[in-house]
Structure formats: C-alpha cells, structure tokens
Motif scaffolding. Structure first.
Motif, mmCIF file in Angstrom:
data_model
loop_
_atom_site.group_PDB
_atom_site.id
_atom_site.type_symbol
_atom_site.label_atom_id
_atom_site.label_comp_id
_atom_site.label_asym_id
_atom_site.label_seq_id
_atom_site.Cartn_x
_atom_site.Cartn_y
_atom_site.Cartn_z
ATOM 1 N N PRO A 56 27.324 -25.316 2.015
ATOM 2 C CA PRO A 56 26.716 -23.924 2.415
ATOM 3 C C PRO A 56 26.018 -23.250 1.217
ATOM 4 N N ILE A 57 25.178 -22.186 1.243
ATOM 5 C CA ILE A 57 24.658 -21.702 0.026
ATOM 6 C C ILE A 57 25.375 -21.627 -1.220
ATOM 7 N N PRO A 58 24.722 -22.054 -2.412
ATOM 8 C CA PRO A 58 23.178 -22.057 -2.775
ATOM 9 C C PRO A 58 22.580 -23.654 -2.183
ATOM 10 N N HIS A 59 23.604 -24.599 -1.847
ATOM 11 C CA HIS A 59 23.151 -25.892 -1.687
ATOM 12 C C HIS A 59 22.712 -26.235 -0.513
ATOM 13 N N THR A 60 21.485 -25.693 -0.068
ATOM 14 C CA THR A 60 20.938 -25.611 1.223
ATOM 15 C C THR A 60 20.122 -26.728 1.477
ATOM 16 N N GLU A 61 19.752 -27.636 0.571
ATOM 17 C CA GLU A 61 18.717 -28.747 0.512
ATOM 18 C C GLU A 61 19.162 -29.901 1.107
ATOM 19 N N ASP A 62 20.502 -30.062 1.408
ATOM 20 C CA ASP A 62 20.946 -31.365 1.844
ATOM 21 C C ASP A 62 20.443 -31.746 3.361
ATOM 22 N N LYS A 63 19.650 -32.810 3.045
ATOM 23 C CA LYS A 63 19.345 -33.670 4.625
ATOM 24 C C LYS A 63 19.644 -35.177 4.574
ATOM 25 N N GLN A 64 19.807 -35.409 5.771
ATOM 26 C CA GLN A 64 20.109 -36.825 6.097
ATOM 27 C C GLN A 64 18.869 -37.475 6.444
ATOM 28 N N THR A 65 18.349 -38.636 5.891
ATOM 29 C CA THR A 65 16.962 -39.284 6.229
ATOM 30 C C THR A 65 17.140 -40.678 6.622
ATOM 31 N N SER A 66 16.032 -41.079 7.146
ATOM 32 C CA SER A 66 15.819 -42.496 7.567
ATOM 33 C C SER A 66 14.557 -42.787 7.280
ATOM 34 N N PRO A 67 14.228 -43.566 6.071
ATOM 35 C CA PRO A 67 12.795 -43.926 5.624
ATOM 36 C C PRO A 67 12.008 -44.749 6.713
ATOM 37 N N ILE A 68 10.912 -44.385 6.747
ATOM 38 C CA ILE A 68 10.252 -45.162 7.768
ATOM 39 C C ILE A 68 9.193 -46.208 7.078
ATOM 40 N N ARG A 69 8.306 -45.565 6.150
ATOM 41 C CA ARG A 69 7.693 -46.501 5.170
ATOM 42 C C ARG A 69 7.059 -45.591 3.889
ATOM 43 N N LYS A 70 6.911 -46.296 2.810
ATOM 44 C CA LYS A 70 6.273 -45.695 1.636
ATOM 45 C C LYS A 70 4.669 -45.677 1.710
ATOM 46 N N ILE A 71 4.176 -44.475 1.635
ATOM 47 C CA ILE A 71 2.835 -44.343 1.680
ATOM 48 C C ILE A 71 2.188 -44.566 0.623
ATOM 49 N N THR A 109 14.689 -16.944 -12.604
ATOM 50 C CA THR A 109 14.875 -18.024 -11.894
ATOM 51 C C THR A 109 16.092 -17.662 -11.036
ATOM 52 N N PHE A 110 16.082 -18.508 -9.839
ATOM 53 C CA PHE A 110 17.480 -18.462 -8.958
ATOM 54 C C PHE A 110 17.757 -17.060 -8.328
ATOM 55 N N GLU A 111 16.541 -16.363 -8.143
ATOM 56 C CA GLU A 111 16.496 -14.975 -7.812
ATOM 57 C C GLU A 111 17.218 -13.830 -8.706
ATOM 58 N N GLY A 112 17.247 -14.464 -9.896
ATOM 59 C CA GLY A 112 18.013 -13.301 -11.001
ATOM 60 C C GLY A 112 19.204 -13.256 -11.020
ATOM 61 N N TYR A 113 20.144 -14.415 -10.362
ATOM 62 C CA TYR A 113 21.584 -14.327 -10.267
ATOM 63 C C TYR A 113 22.224 -15.072 -11.327
ATOM 64 N N LEU A 114 21.274 -15.676 -12.196
ATOM 65 C CA LEU A 114 22.214 -16.504 -13.078
ATOM 66 C C LEU A 114 22.854 -15.699 -14.413
ATOM 67 N N ASN A 115 23.909 -15.994 -14.616
ATOM 68 C CA ASN A 115 24.649 -15.545 -15.809
ATOM 69 C C ASN A 115 24.525 -16.215 -16.909
ATOM 70 N N SER A 154 19.381 -23.850 -4.454
ATOM 71 C CA SER A 154 20.138 -24.545 -5.635
ATOM 72 C C SER A 154 19.075 -25.448 -6.180
ATOM 73 N N THR A 155 17.843 -25.462 -5.877
ATOM 74 C CA THR A 155 16.833 -26.194 -6.640
ATOM 75 C C THR A 155 15.598 -25.469 -6.762
ATOM 76 N N GLN A 156 14.898 -25.519 -7.757
ATOM 77 C CA GLN A 156 13.669 -24.689 -7.917
ATOM 78 C C GLN A 156 12.688 -25.284 -8.940
ATOM 79 N N PHE A 157 11.457 -25.019 -9.075
ATOM 80 C CA PHE A 157 10.546 -25.213 -10.041
ATOM 81 C C PHE A 157 10.454 -23.913 -10.901
ATOM 82 N N TRP A 158 10.260 -24.386 -12.234
ATOM 83 C CA TRP A 158 9.886 -23.073 -13.168
ATOM 84 C C TRP A 158 9.109 -23.508 -14.282
ATOM 85 N N ILE A 159 8.075 -22.598 -14.383
ATOM 86 C CA ILE A 159 6.886 -22.836 -15.412
ATOM 87 C C ILE A 159 7.349 -22.052 -16.609
ATOM 88 N N ALA A 160 7.908 -22.671 -17.578
ATOM 89 C CA ALA A 160 8.604 -21.921 -18.849
ATOM 90 C C ALA A 160 7.356 -21.186 -19.681
#
Length: 207
Positions: free
Chosen positions: A65-80, A111-117, A134-140
């Motif tokens: 469940p949130i925040p770890h919403t990125e979990d995907k099961q995958t099956s690779p076809i080919r590297k481009i 970051t993280f919608e301002g919810y970090l302590n 639960s993952t994001q990019f940040w330009i410091a």
C-alpha cells in the motif's frame, strides 16, 4: 500484460537481492521492477542503469500500500539500448510535466509532498502523513557531502544525514543542481520510536 518501454534509473542492494527502479517512458510512472511472479530480483538480473527495456508490466499481485505504490511484476521482452546517464538526465528534463511532483527542485523539505520529518540523522514519514509515492527525483539546491559512518556511506544536506543505498561508487560531493533519486524504505518499527516509520534513502544521482 500491458507492454511498454522502461528506462532503468537505479539499482540498490537488498538483503535478499537487488531493487531496480525505472520509469515507464509512455506514462512517466515510476516503477519498481519485480520478476514475473512479483518476487525480488536476483543479483544476476540483466538490468543496468541507462538500459531501455521493452517489457510486460502490470501491478504486482503483492504490491504494497501507499507510499510504496511503484511495485510492478514484469516480464522482459528485449533490451532496446543503453542511453547512459545523459540519456536519463535528458529524459527527466524533457518529461518533467509527466513526472509532476515526483520531480522536486529546491529544499529537501519539499520532497515527498512535504511529509518528511527531519531529526538530523533520522528522517522519515510516519502513519500521520503518508505521501502518495515512495520514490522521486530531487534537484538539490545545495551540495551534498559524503560522510562515512561505521564504514557505511551517507550524504549530508546541512545537518540532515541521508543513507546511501545505491550500487554506484560514492563521490565526495554531489553538486547542487544534480538530479538525485530518493526513496523511502519499508515500514519499520525497530528503532525504539514506538511507531511505524519509512526512513529516507538516497539511491542514486546523475552526473
């Protein structure tokens, strides 16, 4: 399974394998790549940072469940191909509208919608305020300085210490303006705090 192209942007060490992060190039969605059964990837998984893979992707049956919403099961076809670090930077900069608030520029407190302590060496979310990812990019907006504690690498942002969990070789300074990938660890209640927490991690950067 829906078929899409995934750009590999991170590899981090786990106790029972590796965690590989990517971006769905068609939707801009950030994903964590599990195997076709929803399990963690083994050390010999074929993915390298900068790879573009054509693969089947769907929500993992055991997705957390949130925040770890990125979990995907995958099956690779080919590297481009492999576009390298510059390819990742160009993709992120060119698709900032798709990434939305998963790309933040400025203070780490945004970051993280301002919810970090922030408690210096302990930086986390708790059950009181949970971001939608639960993952994001940040330009410091400031340099991050390497700090070795007990033979483990951390990076300092002022007095905020962030654990580095990526597989790339640590550098002494991550300059301000660099695109950095942040992540939140699994829920944990083993530090004496008396509450469930997801701690902040630094999983990679693109220089």
């Amino acid at each position: 399974m829906p078929i899409t192209t995934v750009l590999i942007v991170s590899k981090t060490q786990m106790s029972n394998g590796i965690c590989v992060g990517g971006i769905d190039e068609n939707s801009g969605e950030l994903v964590r790549i599990h195997n076709e059964n929803g399990g963690n990837l083994k050390q010999d998984a074929p993915y390298e940072i900068g790879d573009r893979w054509y693969m089947n992707v769907e929500r993992a049956w055991n997705a957390r469940p949130i925040p770890h919403t990125e979990d995907k099961q995958t099956s690779p076809i080919r590297k481009i191909n492999n576009v390298g670090v510059y390819g990742i930077i160009n993709f992120i900069n060119s698709n900032s509208h798709q990434l939305g608030n998963r790309l933040t520029q400025g203070s780490i407190r945004q970051t993280f919608e301002g919810y970090l302590n922030f408690q210096g060496t302990r930086n986390f979310i708790n059950r009181g305020n949970i971001p939608s990812f639960s993952t994001q990019f940040w330009i410091a907006d400031k340099n991050l300085i390497l700090n070795i504690q007990f033979e483990k690498p951390y990076y300092m942002y002022d007095n905020i210490r962030i654990k580095f969990v990526g597989l790339q070789k640590p550098v002494p300074i991550i300059p301000a303006g660099t695109i950095i990938r942040l992540s939140l660890a699994n829920w944990w209640n083993g530090d004496g705090s008396g509450e469930d927490r997801c701690y902040l991690q630094l999983s990679g950067w693109y220089i």
